[in-house]
Design an enzyme around this catalytic site. Structure first.
Site, PDB file in Angstrom:
ATOM      1  N   LYS A  13       1.122  -0.921   0.174  1.00  0.00           N
ATOM      2  CA  LYS A  13       0.593   0.263  -0.283  1.00  0.00           C
ATOM      3  C   LYS A  13       1.107   1.547   0.260  1.00  0.00           C
ATOM      4  CE  LYS A  13      -2.082  -1.218   4.137  1.00  0.00           C
ATOM      5  NZ  LYS A  13      -1.440  -2.088   4.183  1.00  0.00           N
ATOM      6  N   ARG A  88      -9.146   0.652   9.449  1.00  0.00           N
ATOM      7  CA  ARG A  88      -8.547  -0.201   9.721  1.00  0.00           C
ATOM      8  C   ARG A  88      -9.458  -1.574  10.779  1.00  0.00           C
ATOM      9  NH1 ARG A  88      -2.752   0.202   9.607  1.00  0.00           N
ATOM     10  NH2 ARG A  88      -1.129  -1.043   9.780  1.00  0.00           N
ATOM     11  N   ARG A 160      12.192  -2.014  10.705  1.00  0.00           N
ATOM     12  CA  ARG A 160      10.977  -1.141  11.886  1.00  0.00           C
ATOM     13  C   ARG A 160      11.163  -2.829  12.397  1.00  0.00           C
ATOM     14  NH1 ARG A 160       5.740   0.023   8.039  1.00  0.00           N
ATOM     15  NH2 ARG A 160       4.642  -1.050   9.685  1.00  0.00           N
ATOM     16  N   ARG A 171       0.439  -9.360  13.127  1.00  0.00           N
ATOM     17  CA  ARG A 171      -0.263  -8.126  12.493  1.00  0.00           C
ATOM     18  C   ARG A 171      -1.112  -8.630  11.993  1.00  0.00           C
ATOM     19  NH1 ARG A 171       4.353  -4.989  10.177  1.00  0.00           N
ATOM     20  NH2 ARG A 171       2.958  -3.210   9.151  1.00  0.00           N
TER      21      ARG A 171
HETATM   22  P1  AMP Z   1       0.869   0.230   9.101  1.00  0.00           P
HETATM   23  O1  AMP Z   1       2.382   0.809   8.624  1.00  0.00           O
HETATM   24  O2  AMP Z   1       0.190   0.793   8.276  1.00  0.00           O
HETATM   25  O3  AMP Z   1       1.244  -0.988   8.861  1.00  0.00           O
HETATM   26  O4  AMP Z   1       0.988   0.494  10.446  1.00  0.00           O
HETATM   27  C1  AMP Z   1       2.377   0.502  11.463  1.00  0.00           C
HETATM   28  C2  AMP Z   1       1.772   0.095  12.823  1.00  0.00           C
HETATM   29  O5  AMP Z   1       0.832   1.473  13.363  1.00  0.00           O
HETATM   30  C3  AMP Z   1       0.352  -0.402  12.893  1.00  0.00           C
HETATM   31  O6  AMP Z   1       0.621  -1.866  13.195  1.00  0.00           O
HETATM   32  C4  AMP Z   1      -0.734   0.036  13.830  1.00  0.00           C
HETATM   33  O7  AMP Z   1      -0.072  -0.511  15.226  1.00  0.00           O
HETATM   34  C5  AMP Z   1      -0.697   1.127  13.445  1.00  0.00           C
HETATM   35  N1  AMP Z   1      -2.060   2.196  12.950  1.00  0.00           N
HETATM   36  C6  AMP Z   1      -1.725   2.746  12.013  1.00  0.00           C
HETATM   37  N2  AMP Z   1      -2.781   2.666  11.312  1.00  0.00           N
HETATM   38  C7  AMP Z   1      -4.051   2.399  12.132  1.00  0.00           C
HETATM   39  C8  AMP Z   1      -5.052   2.602  12.303  1.00  0.00           C
HETATM   40  N3  AMP Z   1      -6.174   2.960  10.866  1.00  0.00           N
HETATM   41  N4  AMP Z   1      -5.718   2.134  13.299  1.00  0.00           N
HETATM   42  C9  AMP Z   1      -5.009   1.663  14.009  1.00  0.00           C
HETATM   43  N5  AMP Z   1      -3.977   1.285  13.966  1.00  0.00           N
HETATM   44  C10 AMP Z   1      -2.861   1.440  13.054  1.00  0.00           C
END
Ligand code: AMP
Length: 216
Positions: A13, A88, A160, A171
């Site tokens: 994404k 999400r 990360r 996740r």
């Molecule tokens: P991502 O980079 O989108 O994979 O996000 C990394 C982490 O940020 C996720 O595993 C969540 O802990 C948190 N996170 C990001 N977006 C959201 C969301 N919309 N709702 C809840 N947690 C989020």
């Protein structure tokens, strides 16, 4: 054009959103990026979010909804935006609908990137990011010229915390339980478009652009 990019962690994404930003000149809004920046700057938001993120759990809805509500009012969102990693959960999607309605807006379409689970684990464990400029690399698919060093700015590459194997598994579980139901949610709205997220970055981008040209 207002679109949502939906898909499991590792679906690409973020990568595809950056290419869409370049091509269509609208901003990418990534709650993950906003939260990581807050963690890096040790703000109170970052301190609250970090414990959830490190476990691969979702940050509470109220926090991310607050972030998005504010962000959508910024002037660069006037022509549209790409939501990446938000919503999400179903409650987040409901809150987004409400916030957009209050602004006289709605989402044009939701693009779901479909990738098999085993590919996701391979992609996520190999991911590396430059500490200085944020450029993305991959140990299998986009190797830096020199191990551990950014091709663009020579900054150090890091993994990360939430891309370590145990956290990744969590996740993916969280995705299947809490986020995957959104495909049905948006399908019901008639807004969902699914594309295959396997193959090269450029091939996937081509599929996405074809959808954008048709829907946007
Ligand atoms: P991502 O980079 O989108 O994979 O996000 C990394 C982490 O940020 C996720 O595993 C969540 O802990 C948190 N996170 C990001 N977006 C959201 C969301 N919309 N709702 C809840 N947690 C989020």
């Amino acid at each position: 054009m207002r679109m949502i990019l939906l898909g499991p962690p590792g679906a690409g994404k973020g990568t595809q959103a950056k290419k869409l930003v370049e091509k269509y000149g609208i901003p990418q809004i990534s709650t993950g990026d906003i939260l990581r920046e807050a963690v890096k700057n040790k703000t109170s938001l970052g301190q609250e979010a970090k414990s959830y993120m490190d476990k691969g759990a979702l940050v509470p809805d109220s926090i991310v909804v607050g972030i998005i509500r504010e962000r959508l009012h910024d002037s660069d969102c006037a022509k549209g935006y790409i939501l990446d990693g938000f919503p999400r959960t179903v409650p987040q999607a409901d809150e987004l609908k409400k916030a957009l309605k209050a602004m006289g807006q709605s989402i044009d379409f939701v693009l779901s990137i479909v990738v098999p689970n085993e590919d996701l684990i391979k992609r996520l464990t190999g991911r590396r990011t430059c500490k200085e400029c944020g450029a993305g690399f991959h140990l299998l698919y986009k190797k830096p010229a020199k191990d551990g060093v950014c091709d663009q700015c020579s900054g150090p590459l890091f993994q990360r915390d939430d891309d370590k194997e145990d956290t990744i598994k969590n996740r993916l579980t969280v995705y299947n339980k809490q986020t995957e139901p959104l495909t049905q949610y948006y399908r019901k709205d008639g807004a969902l478009v699914e594309i295959q997220g396997t193959g090269g970055i450029q091939d996937i981008f081509g599929r996405i652009c074809a959808v954008v040209e048709k829907q946007g």
